[in-house]
Write an enzyme that holds these catalytic residues in place. Structure first.
Site, mmCIF file in Angstrom:
data_model
loop_
_atom_site.group_PDB
_atom_site.id
_atom_site.type_symbol
_atom_site.label_atom_id
_atom_site.label_comp_id
_atom_site.label_asym_id
_atom_site.label_seq_id
_atom_site.Cartn_x
_atom_site.Cartn_y
_atom_site.Cartn_z
ATOM 1 C CE1 TYR A 1 -24.030 -28.701 -61.544
ATOM 2 C CE2 TYR A 1 -26.337 -29.316 -61.729
ATOM 3 C CZ TYR A 1 -25.358 -28.433 -61.294
ATOM 4 O OH TYR A 1 -25.711 -27.301 -60.606
ATOM 5 C CG ASP B 1 -20.569 -28.671 -70.494
ATOM 6 O OD1 ASP B 1 -21.052 -28.423 -71.601
ATOM 7 O OD2 ASP B 1 -19.572 -29.380 -70.323
ATOM 8 C CG PHE C 1 -27.220 -23.217 -62.508
ATOM 9 C CD1 PHE C 1 -25.922 -23.182 -62.020
ATOM 10 C CD2 PHE C 1 -27.568 -22.339 -63.521
ATOM 11 C CE1 PHE C 1 -24.989 -22.283 -62.530
ATOM 12 C CE2 PHE C 1 -26.640 -21.439 -64.042
ATOM 13 C CZ PHE C 1 -25.352 -21.408 -63.541
ATOM 14 C CG HIS D 1 -20.534 -19.245 -62.733
ATOM 15 N ND1 HIS D 1 -20.619 -20.297 -61.837
ATOM 16 C CD2 HIS D 1 -21.121 -19.680 -63.877
ATOM 17 C CE1 HIS D 1 -21.228 -21.306 -62.418
ATOM 18 N NE2 HIS D 1 -21.545 -20.963 -63.659
#
Length: 221
Positions: free
Chosen positions: A67, A65, A78, A187
């Protein structure tokens, strides 16, 4: 319906843009951006594609997703916009890079420099409502980004796919591993990283070793 996306991707994905689900998705996104505050800014929704043309892709990093905090998302997974503090996952990514390839972490978290070297920074869902993680999931973005991954897997060879966490691993199941290098790990979020599932994966040096074997320029992480 005119989709403003980099020309090579527009050609590769032209059939996808004509499908009913995509038309419904774009209408949903238009309505959502008019009614609520959403991220990334409209002009950056397809930033990952605009920075990394189809035939320039060397590495694919899959996120989930964008931010959802103000000013953070810039259309690259990221990555955050200039001047925005680095989120915990990105801090852990830089820490692993520092340990793996002995490079000092940059002061900012804008990953455009990776994208411009051929790293496709692809979120599974390309938009989100402010302060509501996952709010634009299951609206069609996942089908679209699956088509992106499928096109890269089928039409390109010698790419590196970095799958971090269970969601990315599941999304990358259809990648042809006979043609590409697929690297998986936990992750980089603190929850996973602090339990030993992220640090030490050496994905960044392994990526560059493979790219050199493919006679491609390694990434300056």
């Amino acid at each position: 319906m005119e989709i403003k996306i980099e020309a090579s991707w527009k050609s590769v994905l032209s059939q996808e843009f004509e499908k009913p689900y995509f038309r419904e998705l774009i209408q949903f996104v238009k309505d959502a951006y008019q009614i609520n505050r959403c991220f990334p800014p409209g002009k950056q929704i397809f930033a990952a594609f605009d920075h990394t043309p189809f035939h320039d892709v060397k590495v694919v990093i899959l996120g989930q997703d964008p931010y959802h905090g103000p000013g953070q998302a810039n259309g690259l997974c990221f990555s955050v916009a200039d001047g925005v503090p680095k989120p915990p996952s990105l801090q852990n990514i830089f820490r692993e890079i520092s340990d793996d390839v002995q490079t000092e972490a940059p002061e900012h978290g804008n990953l455009e420099r990776w994208a411009n070297q051929g790293v496709l920074l692809l979120n599974a869902t390309l938009t989100v409502q402010a302060h509501q993680a996952g709010s634009h999931q299951n609206k069609g973005w996942e089908q679209f980004t699956d088509a992106v991954i499928e096109a890269l897997s089928k039409e390109r060879t010698g790419l590196v796919f970095l799958l971090w966490g269970g969601y990315a691993k599941k999304k990358g199941r259809k990648i042809d591993e006979s043609k590409h290098l697929v690297l998986s790990s936990g992750h980089p979020s603190p929850l996973s990283a602090n339990r030993g599932y992220w640090f030490g994966n050496k994905h960044f040096s392994k990526t560059n070793e493979y790219l050199v074997q493919q006679n491609k320029q390694p990434i300056t992480w």
